[in-house]
Scaffold this motif. Sequence first.
Motif, short mmCIF file in Angstrom:
data_model
loop_
_atom_site.label_atom_id
_atom_site.label_comp_id
_atom_site.label_asym_id
_atom_site.label_seq_id
_atom_site.Cartn_x
_atom_site.Cartn_y
_atom_site.Cartn_z
N PRO A 749 -11.21 -133.14 16.53
CA PRO A 749 -12.00 -131.91 16.52
C PRO A 749 -11.42 -130.75 17.30
O PRO A 749 -12.14 -129.78 17.54
CB PRO A 749 -13.31 -132.38 17.16
N GLU A 750 -10.17 -130.80 17.72
CA GLU A 750 -9.66 -129.77 18.62
C GLU A 750 -9.80 -128.37 18.06
O GLU A 750 -10.25 -127.45 18.73
CB GLU A 750 -8.19 -130.05 18.97
N SER A 751 -9.43 -128.20 16.77
CA SER A 751 -9.50 -126.87 16.17
C SER A 751 -10.94 -126.36 16.11
O SER A 751 -11.22 -125.21 16.46
CB SER A 751 -8.91 -126.90 14.76
N ILE A 752 -11.83 -127.23 15.66
CA ILE A 752 -13.24 -126.83 15.58
C ILE A 752 -13.80 -126.56 16.98
O ILE A 752 -14.58 -125.61 17.19
CB ILE A 752 -14.07 -127.93 14.88
N LEU A 753 -13.39 -127.37 17.96
CA LEU A 753 -13.87 -127.17 19.32
C LEU A 753 -13.46 -125.79 19.86
O LEU A 753 -14.26 -125.10 20.50
CB LEU A 753 -13.33 -128.27 20.24
N ILE A 797 -16.05 -126.87 26.92
CA ILE A 797 -15.21 -127.10 25.73
C ILE A 797 -13.76 -126.71 26.01
O ILE A 797 -12.83 -127.47 25.73
CB ILE A 797 -15.77 -126.32 24.53
N PHE A 798 -13.55 -125.53 26.57
CA PHE A 798 -12.18 -125.07 26.80
C PHE A 798 -11.48 -125.89 27.88
O PHE A 798 -10.26 -126.05 27.83
CB PHE A 798 -12.18 -123.58 27.16
N GLU A 799 -12.21 -126.39 28.82
CA GLU A 799 -11.60 -127.29 29.80
C GLU A 799 -11.22 -128.60 29.15
O GLU A 799 -10.22 -129.22 29.50
CB GLU A 799 -12.57 -127.51 30.97
N THR A 800 -12.02 -129.05 28.16
CA THR A 800 -11.73 -130.30 27.45
C THR A 800 -10.45 -130.18 26.63
O THR A 800 -9.61 -131.09 26.64
CB THR A 800 -12.90 -130.67 26.52
N VAL A 801 -10.32 -129.06 25.93
CA VAL A 801 -9.14 -128.88 25.07
C VAL A 801 -7.98 -128.25 25.83
O VAL A 801 -6.92 -127.98 25.25
CB VAL A 801 -9.48 -128.03 23.83
N LYS A 802 -8.17 -127.99 27.12
CA LYS A 802 -7.14 -127.42 27.99
C LYS A 802 -6.61 -126.09 27.47
O LYS A 802 -5.40 -125.85 27.36
CB LYS A 802 -5.99 -128.41 28.15
#
Length: 1125
Positions: A749-753, A797-802
Amino acid sequence: MDVGNPKPGPSKPLDDIKSTAVVMYSVPKPPNYLKLQSNTDLNLPPSNWLSNSAESYGLQHVHYKHKEFSSFRMAHMFPDCVGEVDVVSDAENIKNLLKIPYSKGHISMMVHRVENTLLLDDFDIYKHLLRTAKNEWEWLRKFFCENVESGIVDEERLLFLKEKKLKSLKQKHLVSKFLYYSLGQNESDMLEEGHGRLNNSSLQVEGPLLPEPSPDEEVPDPTSFDHKYNRNVVWTFEDIEMLIGTDLPIFGGGTHPCISLRLRDMNKPINVLTGIDYWLDNLMSNVPEVVMCYHLNGIVQKYELVKTEDLPSMQDSKFSPKLIRDVAQSILSFLKSNATKAGHTYWLFKGKDEEVVKLYDLTSLCSDDEEDNDQNPFTVPVAMLLYRVARNMKHTQVDSRQPGTIRILLKNCLKLLSEEKYPEIVTSSHYMLADLYIPANTNPDNPQLENETNKDNAEEVYDDDDLECDEDPLKFLVLNSDKDKKFNNNYKQPPPISGTVEERCLQALNHVASGLNCLQYFRNEEKIKEEDNIPMAKSTEPIPMPYNEKQPEATKKKGKKKDKLKKKSAEADNQPSALLPKSTTEALPAWQELSKTNITWKEHLKTLLYEKCVLIYAILSEHHYINKNYGHSLRYLGLLVRCLLIMKKLKYSICTLEENCLLGRAGDCCVMMVQRWEGCENYRNQFHTHMDEDLKMLQQLEKDEQLYVIQLAESNMKCVLIYDIRTIEQMLLKAIECYDEALKKIKHPESILRRLGNSLNETGAFYLNKAKMFQDGATMIEYCKKSEPHLKRATEIFETVKDEANAALVFTNTGHLHRLLAYAHSPSGRGELTSMERYHYNKSFVSYKKALSVIAHRSHCPAIWDAVKWEMSTAIFTMATILHENPSKENIVKSEKEVLETLSKALNSCDLDESNPKFPLYQYRAATIYYRYAGIYHKNMFNEENDGHRKTLAHLSKLNYQKASELYLQSMDPINYLTSQMQLFALNEYIADNTSVPGPKLNVLKSCIKIIVQLSEVCFMIVNRKVDVSEKDVSNFRPQKKLEVFEGCDELVVLAKLRLQHTLKAMTKLCLTKPPFSKDAARLAELYKGCYKLTFQLEQEMDFYAFVKKLGDILVEIKAKVADE
């Protein structure tokens, strides 16, 4: 093999006649030829006569002459030849046409055009028009009786009866027995050879299963005998290519591997027509020699071998090959020039002894008599052939122009067929047309459709049925005078399919909607199956009797081998087509079989059409998204969702479109509209604008939604089904809903996140902007509370996907949120900083620092780094300003210390790098901070009793005033620069007033003069309009005006004049005091007195700019006079 010597005589080579033949289908191989002994009685049947074992050589075809409508069967058998060859016909028809110069007989043929190919079929007038029931062929019978002479009727009847006479049948049997006698191969070998060879170069087709035309619909007369030729050949005669069917028996062996056999009566010489027959038969099959067996009353007499090239020069049968070539070219040119309309039936007719060949366009001539297309028995077969050729061409296409040809074939097919009576073929045609415009392998992200541009718009104007619409339906070819005439071929190669992506999609969508509408005409499949299961008697099979025939044991054994032969023969007869043996290497398609599943054609075609519709809408939505037409894109995504919901109800649908992509793109459209909200009205119009094709498709969608009981409101993709574009908040929340739903359907889900995080951040920022629009604290807090959860989730979310850059932006917005909350909690009457204000300011500082720490260094993301730095600097400066202007009354020292510390933080946060885009703002802010520093020290100096501390405070105040003045001047701010300078002047003036010693006092006053003369620079900037001065200051200027406040530029320059005069006057008085404090006191007194006199020039009435210019000039002059002092 010994057949005797060739007949002596001159050999005339055919160097000037070009003839080649490529065999498409043939019997396994020519049988070995067996020369019969002299006096063999051909009246007696050979032992193998009419046996099943010899059938594979096609000798049984000698009995049959009528091969009606064979061109349709051949075209269906070899659809890849249609459009490539000029003619498809029985070899006998071609021979009859080429014999016209030497034959006075009549010609009657039906002509049909399929693309660039003509289909020629012999038409028996007597059989079809005069011996049939009145209701059969009625449309043509009426035309025939009105336009054709009655003598031809009698001639046709006599010809028909002649074929049935005993003498004619006896001659056919004699030829048949001769051929069977001539077989020289063991029957066992023949059985091993199989039934035939197919030379088919078609590529293995790829594509979905599509319906096959019914055999009864492939020919005009289904009751006619389904004849299979010994060979199907592509014969090239000069520049004419023909697909022909021929039954010429070919033998071989020994030194003569390929010969044809002819049985001749010694009492009858060979005539010209027979010689042409032999010659053309051999040319059509690439046979180099003919062996003639002569007999007397059925008794073999002798053999004679004749080369094919010698046949035109044989005695009693001489003819001109060039003349035959010219006739072939002339007739073909005539037909191609006039039989131009696909789907039309043409009748080629020449009466006996006539020199004129007539071509009737029966479709045009009989149009008034036809109630519908079914009146013409050729209409449906032609349509079915158009369909088969188009289908075959579509799945084996190698030429980029072929799609245009396929399009015309299918459009002509649809013109001829009724969707109520032939729904399978019509629906399949619509699907193929849709697939031509939008192929199944099209990538919605990057369609790359060929020939996208259409400068000439040729596709829209071209239709082969529109060529010369007003032409005469009756054409003539005069054989003698028109022999060398060249007719124009009016066939025009259809242009390739062209158009923009949107145009092609809409065309495809129109055909999908038409195909779906046609599904209502499909018959009930279950009822059909029940009818098919009813046992029916077949005319070709014996009816089994309820008893078993007894056989002796010996008879049973004897019949075993015979039974095996019959069994194999029966198996061959039961094949769909003996000419197309089904094998593992077969290249022809078998699309008509759906036996592996229980799906019906209706369900299958419906699935294909909806799959195509999904692809079209996906392409359209992506196309409009790329072109920033977000309203169109969102509308198509909504239609796409409705198609997908219907596809889920279909049994065998396979959709490669991932729902998360659809949901993600819908969210993207919502976000992009918000970012370009100034065009919201345009997006709203796009969203509510439905093309005609959309409306057509919507009708089908609504029908199927009712059929499958689909509740749109209960769908997991209901978030895409937006009914209007109203507000920014609505679109942002809808985007978040779409992204949240997409996350449930994706493994990575990185793009959607990331996109969800962006939409959450946008939503949070939207609420912050709404909060800033209000002055009411309660309303601001309400909007901030709405914003906070979105920003918090975006941060996670942004911390999750760095994603450091976006995380920094969210932290910045969070800092901004706390600044607004601090402002919302400020007291109505501005007092000292409250605890809630302090709390939220500190929270904002923490958020800004987190943003900077995430980025780590400006080089990683300069734009975001600069934005965060500015926001943090603004927050600290705002808090410092409040603390400075509203100090705590409880602990003044602590409060002042806090103010200085906060101002120091604010100063440190100012980025004074000139490359920074916000450098001018930082520069001004730093000047203001220095000014506030100076003001604090200046104020404290008055209250300080300790001389040492007072001097320190004075020094600090001077230093900060100087820095402030320098930065204000660089910022081109005249008012603040003058204010800062005059404050510095006042500080020095105060020190001078408190100094009693003349010498030091004079030095301080000199410092005052130096401060004043520095104003000359800003004076000239004002005069030269390099800095802005308000019109109010210019218009209200009065040199003698009494001053109470010093806020405007006009007041400050007057103040500067007054303080200058006061200081010079004080310096003059100081130098004139007695006793003088210095030996130069008198000289200095004169100097300062002269300077003082200069200022009198400023007492005159003048306007603002003149005054400022005069002031500047005087300051420069004074500076020059006191420079050495």
